[in-house]
Design an enzyme around this catalytic site. Structure first.
Site, PDB file in Angstrom:
ATOM      1  CB  CYS A 198      -0.987  -0.006   1.162  1.00 33.90           C
ATOM      2  SG  CYS A 198      -0.274   0.178   2.812  1.00 33.90           S
ATOM      3  CG  ASN A 252       4.496  -1.581   5.105  1.00 31.49           C
ATOM      4  OD1 ASN A 252       5.578  -1.865   5.587  1.00 31.49           O
ATOM      5  ND2 ASN A 252       3.573  -2.493   4.933  1.00 31.49           N
ATOM      6  CB  CYS A 281      -3.720   1.313   6.937  1.00 33.31           C
ATOM      7  SG  CYS A 281      -3.660   2.797   7.945  1.00 33.31           S
ATOM      8  NE  ARG A 282      -4.718   1.057   1.590  1.00 36.45           N
ATOM      9  CZ  ARG A 282      -4.650   1.698   0.426  1.00 36.45           C
ATOM     10  NH1 ARG A 282      -5.542   1.467  -0.517  1.00 36.45           N
ATOM     11  NH2 ARG A 282      -3.683   2.576   0.199  1.00 36.45           N
ATOM     12  CB  SER A 283       0.569  -3.426   2.775  1.00 40.47           C
ATOM     13  OG  SER A 283       1.276  -2.411   3.417  1.00 40.47           O
ATOM     14  CG  ASP A 296      -5.584   4.873   2.727  1.00 42.09           C
ATOM     15  OD1 ASP A 296      -5.627   4.454   3.908  1.00 42.09           O
ATOM     16  OD2 ASP A 296      -4.663   5.581   2.300  1.00 42.09           O
TER      17      ASP A 296
END
Length: 163
Positions: A9, A12, A14-16, A126
């Site tokens: 993401c 690095n 939140c999402r990943s 996001d």
């Protein structure tokens, strides 16, 4: 032979790292942790060295995922060579990866949501600027897509074992 999956993401945090936590548990539960490697990175250097966002960690913990081992890092040139699948959370990050990635490794770059079975969205939104509910929605998407990634990785692992 190990199959290595990298989730990417922007920062690095939140999402990943959430995808890394979800996929790591799926890999462990499948008994494939000795043949499947998992990591995450960001396309930008905003948060290098930081732990995942506290809201991402809280949402993950509620579902039994652990993100404490994750430390934000930026993708490196070596990642394009070393990882078999490099899965972006959205179009912006996929585009950033495509610009950095040598042509010989472009085939490794994909949107994570192409592996989803339940959700039709093309990207993982996001949640950073929203409320805590956004982090739960992200986990819904990640759980779905990571199951699809596991189906593909499992087939690959079995092909290598048979060879």
């Amino acid at each position: 032979m190990m199959t290595k999956v990298l989730f990417v993401c922007m920062g690095n945090i939140c999402r990943s790292p959430s995808a890394e936590g979800v996929f790591r548990r799926i890999v462990d539960e499948a008994g494939l942790s000795d043949v499947v490697g998992v990591d995450s990175a960001g396309t930008h250097s905003f948060h290098i060295g930081e732990a995942p966002d506290a809201r991402a960690q809280a949402a993950a913990r509620k579902r039994g995922y652990e993100l404490a081992h994750c430390v934000a890092r930026q993708i490196t040139p070596d990642d394009f060579r070393e990882f078999d699948l490099i899965l972006a959370m959205d179009w912006e990050n996929l585009s950033a990866l495509q610009q950095q990635c040598p042509k010989v490794y472009q085939h490794k770059l994909m949107l994570l949501m192409r592996f989803a079975n339940e959700f039709e969205e093309a990207t993982v939104p996001d949640p950073y600027y929203g409320g805590p509910e956004g982090f739960g929605k992200v986990l819904d998407y990640l759980e779905d897509a990571c199951q699809g990634v596991m189906e593909m990785v499992r087939k690959r692992a079995l092909q290598y074992q048979a060879a």
